[in-house]
Design an enzyme around this catalytic site. Structure first.
Site, PDB file in Angstrom:
ATOM      1  N   ALA A 182     -33.758  47.731   3.250  1.00  0.00           N
ATOM      2  CA  ALA A 182     -35.002  48.332   3.732  1.00  0.00           C
ATOM      3  C   ALA A 182     -36.159  47.345   3.704  1.00  0.00           C
ATOM      4  O   ALA A 182     -37.285  47.693   4.077  1.00  0.00           O
ATOM      5  CB  ALA A 182     -35.355  49.560   2.889  1.00  0.00           C
ATOM      6  N   ASP A 198     -34.662  25.580   4.217  1.00  0.00           N
ATOM      7  CA  ASP A 198     -35.309  24.298   3.946  1.00  0.00           C
ATOM      8  C   ASP A 198     -34.862  23.243   4.955  1.00  0.00           C
ATOM      9  O   ASP A 198     -35.676  22.434   5.425  1.00  0.00           O
ATOM     10  CB  ASP A 198     -34.978  23.853   2.525  1.00  0.00           C
ATOM     11  CG  ASP A 198     -35.303  24.920   1.502  1.00  0.00           C
ATOM     12  OD1 ASP A 198     -36.470  25.341   1.448  1.00  0.00           O
ATOM     13  OD2 ASP A 198     -34.390  25.370   0.787  1.00  0.00           O
ATOM     14  N   HIS A 254     -33.273  25.486  -4.234  1.00  0.00           N
ATOM     15  CA  HIS A 254     -34.225  26.063  -3.277  1.00  0.00           C
ATOM     16  C   HIS A 254     -35.509  26.366  -4.054  1.00  0.00           C
ATOM     17  O   HIS A 254     -35.776  27.488  -4.467  1.00  0.00           O
ATOM     18  CB  HIS A 254     -33.655  27.336  -2.646  1.00  0.00           C
ATOM     19  CG  HIS A 254     -34.621  28.046  -1.753  1.00  0.00           C
ATOM     20  ND1 HIS A 254     -35.161  27.464  -0.623  1.00  0.00           N
ATOM     21  CD2 HIS A 254     -35.169  29.275  -1.828  1.00  0.00           C
ATOM     22  CE1 HIS A 254     -35.986  28.313  -0.038  1.00  0.00           C
ATOM     23  NE2 HIS A 254     -36.010  29.428  -0.767  1.00  0.00           N
TER      24      HIS A 254
END
Length: 333
Positions: free
Chosen positions: A13, A159, A187
């Site tokens: 959602a 990235d 990350h």
């Protein structure tokens, strides 16, 4: 047409999933001949919103979409899935410390690892998008011991995409003409976007990026910093995280994992280190990888690592070791 595959999206959602599910359903990830059963998982308070997403998916009339299963039940969501996009996580907000994000999210991925272990197919392919993605993937795998470790990956493709776009802008070339950019490590703001082996097509000629840019100071400073801080810059501008580009990158990641990379090319994925490039074994670390149509991958070996790169790669490995220690401590508390 192939047999139907079952694809799970968590946090369904949320903002990232809102873009992601349409990419998947129209065939951008698994191909235009691959029928899909799409499982959408979110928490109970979000089921009203999720039902709205289901309504829209139905209204799109995607030919490949054979079934939609919205649920807040792990046993339903993870049952017999072929591919899992683990997107659902507490999003990073402006000014939020990474360690706080880790503590909030690691227990989610422990539970999802347990659910994968109990309910999913043993050859399930898992991409973790929710941050801190590398460490969440590591924890998820730890609590799914019956599933091979190589089936767990974390997304650093965002990235890579960012880095390619920055180089293309700098050189005035097409983004698809920039190849072999590498994202090493986490990350996070310690990641190392490396263009030492990258090429770009400039005025019809394939040229090493370093030679084409002709500005080592920019490549070693502003360029790296821009990629490392890009997520924070988007949050500062939008007051929301980079949902659209994250959804696109997760699709790129899984498409290449599922279908294979073209000959002579590679992509960046966070995978369990096998000790390559002196990265501590067992860390979920981003490497350049080649993928194959049988849904396997291998780390690209034998690339030259200079002293500057070594320092950057070790720094991000150290952060990942610290994150792993913190995550294991949270899980055992």
């Amino acid at each position: 047409m192939s047999g139907t595959i079952k694809v799970l999206v968590t946090g369904a959602a949320g903002q990232i999933a809102y873009s992601l599910v349409s990419f998947i359903a129209k065939g951008d990830v698994f191909g235009t001949n691959q029928p899909l059963s799409l499982v959408l998982l979110d928490i109970a308070p979000m089921m009203g919103v999720l039902n709205g997403v289901v309504m829209e998916l139905k209204d799109c009339s995607f030919p490949l979409l054979k079934e939609i299963i919205p649920t807040d039940d792990y046993a339903v969501a993870f049952r017999d899935v072929d591919v899992a996009f683990l997107v659902g996580a507490m999003p990073r907000k402006e000014g939020m410390e990474r360690k706080d994000l880790l503590a909030a999210n690691v227990k989610i991925f422990k539970g999802q690892g347990e659910a994968l272990d109990k309910h999913a197919k043993k050859n399930v392919k898992v991409i973790v998008v929710g941050n801190p993605a590398n460490t969440n993937a590591l924890i998820c795998s730890k609590y799914a011991p019956s599933i091979p470790k190589e089936n767990f990956t974390a997304m650093t493709r965002l990235d890579q995409n960012r880095a390619q776009a920055q180089i293309a802008d700098r050189l005035g070339c097409k983004v698809e003409d920039v190849q072999k950019v590498i994202i090493w490590g986490n990350h996070s703001a310690t990641q190392y976007p490396d263009v030492r082996h990258a090429t770009a097509v400039v005025e019809g000629t394939t040229t090493p990026v370093q030679k084409a840019v002709q500005d080592d100071n920019w490549l070693k400073n502003e360029f790296i910093s821009t990629i490392q801080k890009r997520g924070a810059a988007v949050i500062a501008a939008r007051k929301l995280s980079s949902a659209m580009s994250a959804a696109k990158a997760s699709c790129d990641h899984v498409r290449d994992w599922w279908c294979g990379t073209p000959e002579g090319k590679w992509v960046s994925m966070a995978v369990f280190s096998d000790g390559s490039y002196d990265v501590p074994e067992g860390l979920m670390y981003s490497f350049p990888v080649r993928t194959k149509p049988d849904h396997t991958y291998e780390i690209v070996k034998g690339l030259d690592i200079d002293d500057f790169s070594r320092q950057k790669m070790d720094l991000t490995a150290k952060e990942l070791e610290e994150e792993r220690a913190t995550a294991l401590e949270v899980c055992s508390a």
